[in-house]
Design an enzyme around this catalytic site. Structure first.
Site, mmCIF file in Angstrom:
data_model
loop_
_atom_site.group_PDB
_atom_site.id
_atom_site.type_symbol
_atom_site.label_atom_id
_atom_site.label_comp_id
_atom_site.label_asym_id
_atom_site.label_seq_id
_atom_site.Cartn_x
_atom_site.Cartn_y
_atom_site.Cartn_z
ATOM 1 N N ASN A 68 15.543 19.274 11.465
ATOM 2 C CA ASN A 68 16.609 18.280 11.316
ATOM 3 C C ASN A 68 17.413 18.681 10.082
ATOM 4 O O ASN A 68 16.939 18.546 8.956
ATOM 5 C CB ASN A 68 15.977 16.893 11.139
ATOM 6 C CG ASN A 68 17.011 15.851 10.753
ATOM 7 O OD1 ASN A 68 18.216 16.127 10.708
ATOM 8 N ND2 ASN A 68 16.543 14.646 10.471
ATOM 9 N N ASN A 95 27.187 23.998 12.338
ATOM 10 C CA ASN A 95 27.774 23.437 13.562
ATOM 11 C C ASN A 95 27.124 22.121 13.989
ATOM 12 O O ASN A 95 27.776 21.309 14.645
ATOM 13 C CB ASN A 95 27.640 24.485 14.680
ATOM 14 C CG ASN A 95 27.830 23.885 16.052
ATOM 15 O OD1 ASN A 95 28.961 23.658 16.498
ATOM 16 N ND2 ASN A 95 26.736 23.570 16.738
ATOM 17 N N SER A 147 36.235 18.849 12.294
ATOM 18 C CA SER A 147 36.802 18.159 13.467
ATOM 19 C C SER A 147 38.237 17.740 13.187
ATOM 20 O O SER A 147 38.608 17.462 12.042
ATOM 21 C CB SER A 147 35.983 16.917 13.795
ATOM 22 O OG SER A 147 36.594 16.177 14.827
ATOM 23 N N TYR A 160 32.133 9.144 11.487
ATOM 24 C CA TYR A 160 32.314 10.552 11.884
ATOM 25 C C TYR A 160 33.489 11.169 11.110
ATOM 26 O O TYR A 160 33.377 12.277 10.567
ATOM 27 C CB TYR A 160 32.559 10.593 13.398
ATOM 28 C CG TYR A 160 32.649 11.962 14.002
ATOM 29 C CD1 TYR A 160 31.498 12.661 14.387
ATOM 30 C CD2 TYR A 160 33.883 12.574 14.222
ATOM 31 C CE1 TYR A 160 31.588 13.918 14.965
ATOM 32 C CE2 TYR A 160 33.983 13.825 14.793
ATOM 33 C CZ TYR A 160 32.837 14.495 15.168
ATOM 34 O OH TYR A 160 32.930 15.744 15.737
ATOM 35 N N ALA A 162 34.724 10.244 8.262
ATOM 36 C CA ALA A 162 34.360 10.396 6.842
ATOM 37 C C ALA A 162 33.506 11.643 6.646
ATOM 38 O O ALA A 162 33.707 12.412 5.696
ATOM 39 C CB ALA A 162 33.607 9.154 6.366
ATOM 40 N N LYS A 164 33.404 14.379 8.504
ATOM 41 C CA LYS A 164 34.161 15.621 8.735
ATOM 42 C C LYS A 164 35.233 15.838 7.664
ATOM 43 O O LYS A 164 35.515 16.974 7.267
ATOM 44 C CB LYS A 164 34.779 15.604 10.133
ATOM 45 C CG LYS A 164 33.736 15.573 11.267
ATOM 46 C CD LYS A 164 32.825 16.800 11.243
ATOM 47 C CE LYS A 164 31.948 16.883 12.471
ATOM 48 N NZ LYS A 164 31.132 18.091 12.520
ATOM 49 N N ILE A 193 36.765 18.973 22.893
ATOM 50 C CA ILE A 193 36.177 20.149 23.554
ATOM 51 C C ILE A 193 35.137 19.679 24.572
ATOM 52 O O ILE A 193 34.371 18.751 24.299
ATOM 53 C CB ILE A 193 35.477 21.068 22.513
ATOM 54 C CG1 ILE A 193 36.421 21.395 21.338
ATOM 55 C CG2 ILE A 193 34.954 22.341 23.164
ATOM 56 C CD1 ILE A 193 37.652 22.184 21.662
HETATM 57 P P1 NAP Z 1 26.693 18.677 21.371
HETATM 58 O O1 NAP Z 1 26.981 19.334 22.663
HETATM 59 O O2 NAP Z 1 26.291 17.247 21.361
HETATM 60 O O3 NAP Z 1 25.583 19.562 20.599
HETATM 61 C C1 NAP Z 1 25.187 19.186 19.320
HETATM 62 C C2 NAP Z 1 24.232 20.203 18.760
HETATM 63 O O4 NAP Z 1 23.875 19.792 17.431
HETATM 64 C C3 NAP Z 1 22.957 20.311 19.561
HETATM 65 O O5 NAP Z 1 22.544 21.657 19.598
HETATM 66 C C4 NAP Z 1 21.971 19.476 18.755
HETATM 67 O O6 NAP Z 1 20.631 19.904 18.877
HETATM 68 C C5 NAP Z 1 22.454 19.747 17.346
HETATM 69 N N1 NAP Z 1 22.026 18.721 16.408
HETATM 70 C C6 NAP Z 1 22.369 17.398 16.384
HETATM 71 N N2 NAP Z 1 21.760 16.791 15.365
HETATM 72 C C7 NAP Z 1 21.019 17.744 14.724
HETATM 73 C C8 NAP Z 1 20.174 17.718 13.601
HETATM 74 N N3 NAP Z 1 19.951 16.613 12.904
HETATM 75 N N4 NAP Z 1 19.584 18.883 13.226
HETATM 76 C C9 NAP Z 1 19.783 20.034 13.904
HETATM 77 N N5 NAP Z 1 20.578 20.096 15.002
HETATM 78 C C10 NAP Z 1 21.182 18.961 15.399
HETATM 79 O O7 NAP Z 1 27.939 18.749 20.392
HETATM 80 P P2 NAP Z 1 29.182 19.764 20.368
HETATM 81 O O8 NAP Z 1 30.302 19.084 21.046
HETATM 82 O O9 NAP Z 1 28.770 21.115 20.756
HETATM 83 O O10 NAP Z 1 29.510 19.705 18.810
HETATM 84 C C11 NAP Z 1 29.221 20.778 17.915
HETATM 85 C C12 NAP Z 1 29.962 20.534 16.613
HETATM 86 O O11 NAP Z 1 31.366 20.478 16.880
HETATM 87 C C13 NAP Z 1 29.607 19.197 15.959
HETATM 88 O O12 NAP Z 1 29.585 19.346 14.557
HETATM 89 C C14 NAP Z 1 30.754 18.300 16.367
HETATM 90 O O13 NAP Z 1 30.952 17.241 15.456
HETATM 91 C C15 NAP Z 1 31.903 19.295 16.361
HETATM 92 N N6 NAP Z 1 33.052 18.873 17.170
HETATM 93 C C16 NAP Z 1 32.927 18.711 18.521
HETATM 94 C C17 NAP Z 1 34.051 18.299 19.246
HETATM 95 C C18 NAP Z 1 34.016 18.086 20.732
HETATM 96 O O14 NAP Z 1 35.023 17.602 21.282
HETATM 97 N N7 NAP Z 1 32.952 18.440 21.444
HETATM 98 C C19 NAP Z 1 35.254 18.067 18.583
HETATM 99 C C20 NAP Z 1 35.329 18.245 17.207
HETATM 100 C C21 NAP Z 1 34.218 18.675 16.517
HETATM 101 P P3 NAP Z 1 19.512 19.031 19.632
HETATM 102 O O15 NAP Z 1 19.994 18.771 21.017
HETATM 103 O O16 NAP Z 1 18.317 19.886 19.584
HETATM 104 O O17 NAP Z 1 19.353 17.782 18.846
#
Ligand code: NAP
Length: 251
Positions: A68, A95, A147, A160, A162, A164, A193
């Site tokens: 974590n 990430n 983000s 969220y 705050a 980012k 995304i």
């Molecule tokens: P996602 O599909 O929900 O995947 C999130 C990843 O983060 C998973 O691999 C998860 O692992 C891991 N994770 C969550 N909490 C964790 C913790 N405490 N310790 C270690 N790993 C943890 O999300 P995503 O859309 O790919 O997002 C990736 C990044 O991009 C994030 O920082 C998100 O805020 C940012 N982002 C995403 C979007 C979007 O539209 N998707 C837009 C802007 C920014 P587990 O499943 O093993 O928990």
């Protein structure tokens, strides 16, 4: 079979949250470029193993690490294990991230703290822990996946935003501190995304979001991952900045 040298051969990359979504794509693409990949995950062991298998079946090298990243001592322990098993980390991709939607009026302290710990404190913990290794290597790349919502507001996501926004400010400070060691620090600001994170959005809301995006489409994890690769391979004179990848939603 001929052994071709790839551009990131011999380098170790840690991708936090590399089990799913954007992190998974980054892990696979950096492996394709020759880096040895430390795939961090929190809960999704099976998903992390699938990413590892995909990489190793493609002649790459990868290991999975449960941690974590919102827990400082767990992060330090993970970093020590990675260093012992894979060597010094050259590339850190911060990430891992979560969202917990709630208006501030109704938000619990847990919903605030969990998001700040996972999205912001983790970036401090992982960066601080990896800095000595990068200084020893006399180079390094840190890329923070921030983000669009660190740049603009959104109802129900103040926690969220705050977290980012904090990552963007942290990036600038850290970039200044580490420039003298040939370590670059940048943020990428994805818009909407297609991942599990956005799959949860109700259809009606998604239509509204889509109509507000000038390019009229959601982004793909590849759109983010390709920028990560660009920064690592070609971005040696880029530091302290934030890169918008949002279909024109914020300029
Ligand atoms: P996602 O599909 O929900 O995947 C999130 C990843 O983060 C998973 O691999 C998860 O692992 C891991 N994770 C969550 N909490 C964790 C913790 N405490 N310790 C270690 N790993 C943890 O999300 P995503 O859309 O790919 O997002 C990736 C990044 O991009 C994030 O920082 C998100 O805020 C940012 N982002 C995403 C979007 C979007 O539209 N998707 C837009 C802007 C920014 P587990 O499943 O093993 O928990």
């Amino acid at each position: 079979m001929q052994n071709t040298i790839k551009p990131l051969s011999g380098q170790v990359a840690l991708v936090t949250g590399g089990s799913r979504g954007i992190g998974k794509q980054i892990a696979k693409d950096l492996a394709e470029l020759g880096a040895d990949i430390a795939i961090n995950y929190n809960n999704s062991k099976q998903a992390a193993l699938l990413v590892k298998n995909e990489i190793t079946n493609n002649n790459g090298k990868a290991e999975i690490y449960q941690c974590n990243v919102g827990n400082n001592s767990a992060v330090n322990e993970m970093m020590n294990t990675i260093q012992k098993q894979m060597g010094n980390i050259n590339i850190l991709i911060n990430n891992a991230g979560i969202s917990r939607e709630r208006t501030v009026r109704n938000m619990s302290l847990d919903e605030w703290e969990e998001v700040i710990n996972t999205n912001l404190n983790s970036v401090f913990y992982c960066s601080q822990s990896v800095i000595p290794q990068m200084i020893e290597n006399k180079k390094g790349t840190i890329i923070n996946i921030a983000s669009l919502l660190g740049q603009i507001g959104n109802i129900g996501l103040a926690n969220y935003s705050a977290s980012k926004g904090g990552v963007l400010a942290f990036t600038r400070g850290l970039a200044l501190e580490l420039a003298r060691y040939n370590i670059t620090v940048n943020s990428i600001c994805p818009g909407w995304i297609k991942t599990d994170m956005t799959d949860r959005i109700p259809e009606q809301l998604k239509e509204g979001i889509l109509s507000s995006i000038p390019l009229k489409k959601f982004g793909e994890p590849e759109d983010i991952s390709e920028m990560v690769s660009y920064l690592i391979l070609k971005g040696s004179y880029i530091t302290g900045t934030q890169i918008h990848i949002n279909g024109g939603l914020y300029m």
